[in-house]
Design an enzyme around this catalytic site. Structure first.
Site, PDB file in Angstrom:
ATOM      1  N   ASP A 233      21.963  -2.505 -27.594  1.00  0.00           N
ATOM      2  CA  ASP A 233      22.036  -3.750 -27.823  1.00  0.00           C
ATOM      3  C   ASP A 233      23.694  -4.138 -27.908  1.00  0.00           C
ATOM      4  O   ASP A 233      24.284  -3.223 -28.006  1.00  0.00           O
ATOM      5  CB  ASP A 233      21.555  -4.247 -29.135  1.00  0.00           C
ATOM      6  CG  ASP A 233      21.691  -5.926 -29.441  1.00  0.00           C
ATOM      7  OD1 ASP A 233      21.552  -6.614 -28.513  1.00  0.00           O
ATOM      8  OD2 ASP A 233      21.928  -6.099 -30.728  1.00  0.00           O
ATOM      9  N   ASP A 568      15.260  -6.457 -32.377  1.00  0.00           N
ATOM     10  CA  ASP A 568      15.481  -5.226 -31.832  1.00  0.00           C
ATOM     11  C   ASP A 568      14.274  -4.314 -32.214  1.00  0.00           C
ATOM     12  O   ASP A 568      13.860  -3.261 -31.656  1.00  0.00           O
ATOM     13  CB  ASP A 568      16.611  -4.309 -31.758  1.00  0.00           C
ATOM     14  CG  ASP A 568      17.708  -4.827 -30.937  1.00  0.00           C
ATOM     15  OD1 ASP A 568      17.534  -5.745 -30.004  1.00  0.00           O
ATOM     16  OD2 ASP A 568      18.837  -4.953 -31.563  1.00  0.00           O
TER      17      ASP A 568
END
Length: 797
Positions: A233, A568
């Site tokens: 990320d 996530d």
């Protein structure tokens, strides 16, 4: 986390309010949300009032979000007219397990919500279910282990038949035959093998804990040793979590001003630009402290205002927020309606993604060079937010504003300018990515941020080398009878891609979440080729991150995922090795959680995974050889007598089993190497190693067994009773096999390049030296008490 019960107030027959247990709630019940907050016991859609909710349990993001009531049908709002959908109406839904901090209501009306899901059907229930019943990890090592065990069973079967035939020939009773022949099976197929193979994982887990990495799925440690691709990320993972205000660039009369460092100037305090910065946010004053999105917080602090009040030149200049349209990731914008103290007319302020905001503004207010200026900022890695404003008609009263739909409010805006935020790389990011690249581990960025910003960060951190080209894939869905299509363009050059590239040039594909969705649906044949060379995936929704992980796994990658926990969770669970940098409750969904809030934990996890995997191979080979050595000894001794096992076999097993723990203690090698350990037991080098050792052990035991019979002092053993088994063959094989156990343990204790050398493993070194000294002592300096206990035959000079 799972067990949570409370008393809730439920609306019955509209007017009556009753108390009920939260476990008794069913879909369709109307519950009252208390003003002092609560932990939601179910999924419910808000039908009146607004709530400020902490959703960290689900998203890992501790920033409170504002939930508004579901629009009523017939008000001209598209949301209100559509059927309720959990995904589309997320900002009106209170999810189970989330913490309602505050509620707001108007005209004394209670804040109410309709129950839509309970139990394991809720968002929290699905999270808990995925933790309790995770997707099974199919790893070649475990499949091969079963095949190897079947081979050992086959060998044991041969020995079993051989022992029965010999026993029958020697007229041994049937009961004795069965009991003694079953020893062959327990010797050949070691019962301690699963526990022995787990030892390396347990020690790796302890070492990970010491460096601040916690694991809830220990079997994943071995799989992490095979990782050859890691997805990251961006915000909070590769870059700092917070944003700093780099500057502002205002627009007047359709033209950009020069960029300014801040909005503190006295001349700007009463401008619409600063008013938009001060009002268009979701910040909340909770116990005297501002709380909300970090971007909103930085933007508000830059104005020098206090919530709803700013004192300037000894006169109050106050703006009140009348209505708020919360930020929507699908719409990529938020809007508020506000009124200046003393004014009758109200103003609408809009903030969001520059492209979206510009599309909602009057064309003559948007500068002609808007696209060029925006591209220049995003290429430098800045995060850009656009602002807009509209003066509302005087006929719009407070009550009318509460019922007007969002689309009407956000039309015909005037473009105010840009806010430029800087998102700095974390200090450790570039070095870690360089280490991974040297180890031939591919890195990929998966983010919800702007495409050009993501590409810029990828270049800055070294994920994309300076000399490499980036090709953006823009996929368009079918429209007006035309088929879906993909266009290709260079990120640094707006021209289309032509097939004139140089063979030595390296290319990286980049695409947005929308393009990824179109390619997944309409270009399945291209998807695998794109993910093989894709490096930047921008504007990706949480479910798209999970789909990307699955696509990478489908082309035989062992995929790791590193995120800060926000959005996530799905990808962290689906990856072979997911590591969360958040210590919040959402990290429970991730196999690994790092206390260190940067990506330096990734190489450490891979190194420990490799060390654990090699330890598993070493232990497996040692246990297999340990069993085969015993099998060879017992099979040879059956030719002398029906049952030649004595107490020293068990004593030897007890002593040498202590080698298993020390042999697993070798720590990981200090750096990542470019070579990966094998993933399975069925490989040429490994089988050659095991078979060679088996032949060597068989040869030495056979030579010792035959050689002792040709000595001048040898005489055939005649048992004095059923329990007397002292003979020369037994004694000779005892010493030979004991030394073979030690030699095999040393040979299979592999170190570099995945583990530290064995001589640094002091418990193992001490164990080996101690056992060698003991064996040499009882062999060269016989002690009658020890000989009697071990039932060893007398020595000959």
């Amino acid at each position: 986390m799972v067990s949570a019960h409370s008393i809730v107030r439920v609306s019955v027959c509209r007017a009556n309010i009753e108390e009920a247990l939260s476990t008794d709630l069913v879909p369709g019940d109307v519950m009252v949300i208390p003003s002092n907050g609560t932990i939601m016991p179910c999924d419910a859609v808000l039908i009146s009032g607004t709530c400020i909710v902490n959703e960290s349990m689900l998203t890992g993001e501790s920033v409170p979000v504002t939930k508004t009531n579901l629009p009523n049908p017939g008000e001209g709002d598209k949301e209100g007219d559509a059927a309720y959908s959990m995904e589309e109406h997320k900002r009106h839904t209170l999810f189970c397990g989330t913490h309602v901090i505050q509620t707001r209501f108007y005209s004394g009306e209670l804040v109410k919500a309709v129950v839509v899901r309970t139990g394991f059907s809720t968002a929290k229930g699905q999270l808990v279910r995925s933790i309790l019943y995770p997707k099974p990890t199919d790893f070649k090592l475990y499949r091969d282990a079963y095949l190897f065990l079947l081979c050992l069973v086959a060998i044991a079967g041969i020995g079993f038949v051989y022992s029965i035939v010999l026993s029958i020939m020697n007229n041994v009773p049937a009961k004795t035959i069965i009991i003694e022949s079953l020893d062959i099976i327990t010797i050949t197929v070691p019962p301690a093998l699963p526990a022995a193979m787990t030892a390396g994982i347990v020690y790796a887990q302890r070492r990970l804990k010491r460096i601040g990495i916690f694991c809830i799925s220990p079997q994943r440690i071995n799989i992490c040793g095979q990782l050859n691709l890691v997805c990251f990320d961006k915000t909070g993972t590769l870059t700092e979590d917070g944003l700093d205000l780099w500057g502002v660039q205002r627009v007047e009369k359709g033209t950009f001003h020069m960029s300014e460092e801040n909005a503190y100037k006295d001349t700007l305090v009463k401008s619409q630009f600063v008013a938009c910065m001060a009002t268009c946010h979701s910040l909340t004053n909770i116990d005297g402290k501002l709380s909300g999105d970090p971007l909103d917080l930085k933007m508000f602090e830059a104005t020098g205002w206090v919530i709803l009040c700013c004192v300037l030149m000894q006169s109050a200049y106050e703006i009140g927020i009348v209505r708020q349209f919360p930020f929507s990731s699908a719409l990529q914008r938020m809007c508020v309606v506000a009124r200046l103290l003393g004014e009758k007319r109200m103003d609408a302020y809009l903030k969001g993604a520059p492209e979206v905001v510009a599309s909602l503004c009057k064309k003559d207010t948007v500068p002609e060079d808007f696209a060029e200026v925006l591209e220049d900022y995003t290429k430098q890695g800045f995060r850009v937010i656009a602002l807009a404003h509209r003066r509302l008609e005087s006929k719009l009263t407070w009550h009318k504003v509460q019922n007007v739909n969002r689309d009407q409010m956000e039309a015909n805006m005037e473009f105010l300018g840009l806010i430029i935020m800087q998102n700095k790389l974390k200090a450790e990011t570039s070095g870690v990515l360089q280490d991974l690249r040297r180890a031939h581990i591919r890195t990929v960025m998966v983010t919800g941020d702007n495409m050009l910003t993501a590409i810029s960060v990828a270049r800055d951190c070294g994920m994309i080398p300076p000399q490499d080209q980036v090709i953006i894939a823009d996929a368009l869905p079918p429209k007006d009878g035309q088929a879906a299509k993909i266009t290709w363009r260079y990120a640094d050059n707006p021209k289309d891609v032509h097939h004139t590239h140089k063979p030595q040039e390296q290319y990286h594909f980049a695409m947005s979440g929308k393009s990824f969705a179109v390619i997944t649906e309409h270009f399945q044949d291209l998807l695998q080729k794109l993910v093989l060379h894709g490096t930047v995936f921008a504007r990706m929704a949480p479910d798209q991150k999970t789909e990307l992980i699955e696509a990478l796994q489908s082309v035989d990658y062992f995929v790791g995922m590193c995120g800060d926990g926000a959005n996530d969770c799905g990808a962290l669970k689906r990856a072979h090795g997911g590591i969360s940098l958040s210590e919040l409750e959402a990290s429970v969904a991730s196999p690994f959680t790092s206390r260190t809030p940067n990506i330096s934990c990734v190489p450490s996890l891979i190194r420990e995974g490799r060390a654990a995997l090699i330890t598993s191979f070493c232990v497996f080979k040692f246990m297999a050889l340990y069993s085969i050595i015993q099998y060879i000894s017992v099979t040879l001794l059956y030719s002398v007598s029906t049952y030649q096992l004595s107490i020293f076999w068990f004593l030897t097993s007890l002593f040498l089993s202590h080698l298993l723990c020390p042999v697993s203690l070798n720590p990981a090698w200090k750096e990542l190497v470019s070579r990966r350990p094998p993933s399975g037991l069925i490989s040429g080098p490994l089988l050659f190693s095991v078979l060679t050792q088996i032949l060597i052990c068989l040869g030495f035991q056979t030579i010792a067994f035959l050689w002792v019979r040709h000595q001048a002092w040898y005489h055939i053993w005649t048992p004095q009773d059923d329990h007397n088994i002292k003979n020369y063959e037994n004694t000779s094989l005892f010493y030979v096999s004991s030394f073979q156990y030690l030699i095999v343990a040393i040979v299979f204790s592999k170190g570099k390049p995945f583990r530290q050398p064995s001589y640094k493993n002091w418990p193992f070194v001490v164990s080996c030296i101690g056992l060698y000294i003991f064996m040499f002592f009882i062999m060269f300096y016989p002690v009658s008490a020890i000989d009697e206990f071990l039932e060893v035959s007398g020595r000959q000079p």
